[in-house]
Design a protein around this motif. Sequence first.
Motif, PDB file in Angstrom:
ATOM      1  N   VAL A 104      32.242  41.513  38.729  1.00 20.82           N
ATOM      2  CA  VAL A 104      33.232  40.989  37.783  1.00 20.82           C
ATOM      3  C   VAL A 104      32.581  40.405  36.535  1.00 20.82           C
ATOM      4  N   HIS A 152      40.231  44.205  42.605  1.00 21.47           N
ATOM      5  CA  HIS A 152      40.203  43.146  41.599  1.00 21.47           C
ATOM      6  C   HIS A 152      41.434  42.255  41.656  1.00 21.47           C
ATOM      7  N   ALA A 208      38.154  38.227  44.466  1.00 21.09           N
ATOM      8  CA  ALA A 208      37.783  38.784  43.167  1.00 21.09           C
ATOM      9  C   ALA A 208      38.215  37.855  42.042  1.00 21.09           C
ATOM     10  N   GLY A 247      35.721  35.967  39.503  1.00 28.03           N
ATOM     11  CA  GLY A 247      35.887  36.112  38.061  1.00 28.03           C
ATOM     12  C   GLY A 247      35.910  34.766  37.364  1.00 28.03           C
TER      13      GLY A 247
END
Length: 244
Positions: free
Chosen positions: A24, A216, A221, A225
């Motif tokens: 990410v 994502h 995720a 991020g």
Amino acid sequence: MLIAVASVKGSPGATTVALGLACVWPAGGAVVVEADPAGGDLAARFGHSMTPGLVTLAAANRSGAAGADVGEHAQRLADLGVDVVLAPPDPSAEAGVRALVSTSGGELVVGGAARAVVCDVGRLAETSAAMPLVRHADRVLVVVRPWVEDQAHLQARLWWLRQAAGDRLGLVLAGTGPYSAADISRAWGVTVLGQVPFDDGGAGVLAGRLATRRWHLRPVARALGDLADVVVRTTPVPTRERAA
């Protein structure tokens, strides 16, 4: 930028955090280096060979090309779209780490603009072969659970972690427990930079067990991020990158 990701006890998910961060990472991605002296896991998880990898990178530095391009010794994990310098899952990994740091001095470089190197240095001990990477890193992330026993192990190691990393040290909490991020930051005087939830589906993708479809959108995720954004925002740009 060089980021070292470590644990101090057990298996709280340092490899998952290192690989997920690279997946990410903003501004063109990052390269993961398995620099765990106990051996790497990702080649077995994703069905890759160990060559090229940590051993060939160490050999390139040993041959006189100090500062060899890490990216030239990486393999692409196609499902995740991330480049990884893979380590063997045996004692030769420690020899590779020792050879790498003895010739590079802990400085790992990647050709191309704005690419970060994320080193999974495994479970840290004061005598770990990976400590030169920790000392040279622009940011050191220690992954730890917010549980009483994990916090006790962290406390016992903080004095030499601070000596090695100084104000570059930050914590990443794995899962939830009786202590909040604010509790832990106040207790140890170390900033908690992020908290990664237990997410079997997301962790399964990063372990090569599950398909990456809609990865994502997984909680892990999103948390990684957020962590990547915090690391980028709070880490000064290294002098070598400003010069470039």
